[in-house]
Design an enzyme around this catalytic site. Structure first.
Site, PDB file in Angstrom:
ATOM      1  N   HIS A  43       0.828  -1.195   0.000  1.00 21.79           N
ATOM      2  CA  HIS A  43       0.000   0.000   0.000  1.00 21.79           C
ATOM      3  C   HIS A  43       0.870   1.255   0.000  1.00 21.79           C
ATOM      4  O   HIS A  43       0.941   1.986   0.987  1.00 21.79           O
ATOM      5  CB  HIS A  43      -0.977  -0.028   1.173  1.00 21.79           C
ATOM      6  CG  HIS A  43      -2.015  -1.101   1.005  1.00 21.79           C
ATOM      7  ND1 HIS A  43      -2.447  -1.904   2.025  1.00 21.79           N
ATOM      8  CD2 HIS A  43      -2.687  -1.503  -0.092  1.00 21.79           C
ATOM      9  CE1 HIS A  43      -3.348  -2.753   1.575  1.00 21.79           C
ATOM     10  NE2 HIS A  43      -3.510  -2.532   0.293  1.00 21.79           N
ATOM     11  N   HIS A  75       0.835  -9.491   0.732  1.00 19.28           N
ATOM     12  CA  HIS A  75      -0.305  -9.744   1.628  1.00 19.28           C
ATOM     13  C   HIS A  75      -0.881 -11.140   1.485  1.00 19.28           C
ATOM     14  O   HIS A  75      -1.707 -11.559   2.292  1.00 19.28           O
ATOM     15  CB  HIS A  75      -1.418  -8.720   1.359  1.00 19.28           C
ATOM     16  CG  HIS A  75      -1.000  -7.316   1.586  1.00 19.28           C
ATOM     17  ND1 HIS A  75      -1.185  -6.312   0.674  1.00 19.28           N
ATOM     18  CD2 HIS A  75      -0.368  -6.735   2.632  1.00 19.28           C
ATOM     19  CE1 HIS A  75      -0.696  -5.179   1.151  1.00 19.28           C
ATOM     20  NE2 HIS A  75      -0.196  -5.415   2.327  1.00 19.28           N
ATOM     21  N   GLU A 127      -4.648  -8.846   3.228  1.00 16.43           N
ATOM     22  CA  GLU A 127      -4.021  -9.918   4.022  1.00 16.43           C
ATOM     23  C   GLU A 127      -5.087 -10.682   4.822  1.00 16.43           C
ATOM     24  O   GLU A 127      -5.080 -11.914   4.883  1.00 16.43           O
ATOM     25  CB  GLU A 127      -2.986  -9.326   4.984  1.00 16.43           C
ATOM     26  CG  GLU A 127      -2.357 -10.396   5.867  1.00 16.43           C
ATOM     27  CD  GLU A 127      -1.610  -9.834   7.066  1.00 16.43           C
ATOM     28  OE1 GLU A 127      -0.938  -8.808   6.937  1.00 16.43           O
ATOM     29  OE2 GLU A 127      -1.697 -10.455   8.135  1.00 16.43           O
TER      30      GLU A 127
END
Ligand code: SF4
Length: 283
Positions: A43, A75, A127
């Site tokens: 991210h 993730h 995740e």
């Protein structure tokens, strides 16, 4: 702002999991040309943009894939997603962080052993979606105890894990609340510490630094879980701001400050941190 001290946290920025993923993607891009990732690698917009220059492009779902190669990000992903990709005869490059793999294994093993699996994490985060996939119908993920109450779950075998980037304090609080809630009904309980020690080290370094600073600047993606947690843990100690790039620094934050400190999320590239330091020095 003359004589302003600028200090970096002892531990900050790009973690080994993201570094490893970048290396795997660079090698794959060299070998195959253009490749796709299922969601952004991490991210952080600047990191994703720099990978795009190498031919690495994120997609949201396997059915959007145009290529032959699809990379799973740090993730991770759940088993159903992996099966779907294989059914489409797309080659997988797996860059799931080893620490996330450990959490996935814990979710699967607890579910297979008959435990209800309570995951402390944001159910919308990629995740956590993967962890829920590995826990199957035994899994529930939340940051909010009210959701557990409304789920109607009443486990006799209680399994507890966490999204890797949560804080230790909050995870312990969550586990205690579960024990208080289900106490007498529990026959057996297993808690697996799936927190990322890299993230914890960065959080502890940020707290130490925040205690002796007049201002903390956290540099990282606004949608990065670990960058947001750095802000959360520093904010009660000192004025703290999250920026994605050095340009977002507001000079009014620096007025009257002679000790400004910096920390960075685990997906923030080194160059982004250095650009922030250069900017602060130039002011
Ligand atoms: S923050 Fe931790 S769990 Fe996440 S990618 Fe980095 S090393 Fe892995």
């Amino acid at each position: 702002m003359k004589n302003m001290k600028i200090e970096k946290a002892e531990k900050l920025g790009l973690c080994f999991g993201v570094r490893r993923a970048i290396k795997l993607l660079e090698e794959a891009a060299n070998k195959y040309g253009e490749i796709e990732t299922l969601g952004p690698l991490a991210h952080n917009r600047l990191l994703v943009e720099s990978l795009a220059k190498l031919g690495v492009r994120p997609i949201n779902h396997p059915d959007q894939s145009h290529g032959r190669i699809l990379a799973i990000t740090t993730h991770g992903a759940g088993p159903a997603v992996l099966s779907e990709i294989r059914a489409r005869h797309i080659h997988i490059i797996d860059t799931t962080c080893p620490i996330v793999c450990k959490a996935q294994n814990a979710a699967e093993e607890l579910a297979d052993a008959g435990f209800d699996v309570f995951i402390f994490g944001d159910e919308k985060h990629s995740e956590v979606k993967g962890l829920l996939g590995w826990a199957g119908d035994k899994g529930i993920a939340t940051l909010d105890m009210k959701q557990i109450v409304s789920s109607g779950k009443s486990p006799s075998r209680l399994g507890i894990i966490s999204q890797t980037t949560q804080t230790q304090t909050d995870f312990i609080k969550f586990a205690k609340q579960l024990i208080d809630m289900f106490g007498p009904k529990i026959d057996e309980m297993r808690l697996v510490n799936t927190l990322c020690k890299v993230t914890q080290g960065q959080q502890e370094a940020a707290i130490r630094l925040a205690r002796r600073s007049q201002l903390m600047i956290v540099i990282g993606g606004s949608n990065s879980a670990n960058a947001r947690h750095l802000v959360e843990i520093c904010s009660p100690l000192v004025e703290t701001h999250l920026v994605e790039t050095a340009d977002e620094v507001d000079t009014s934050w620096l007025e009257g400050k002679h000790h400004v400190s910096i920390t960075a999320g685990a997906s923030t590239p080194h160059e982004t941190v250095e650009a922030l330091i250069d900017k602060l020095k130039s002011l």
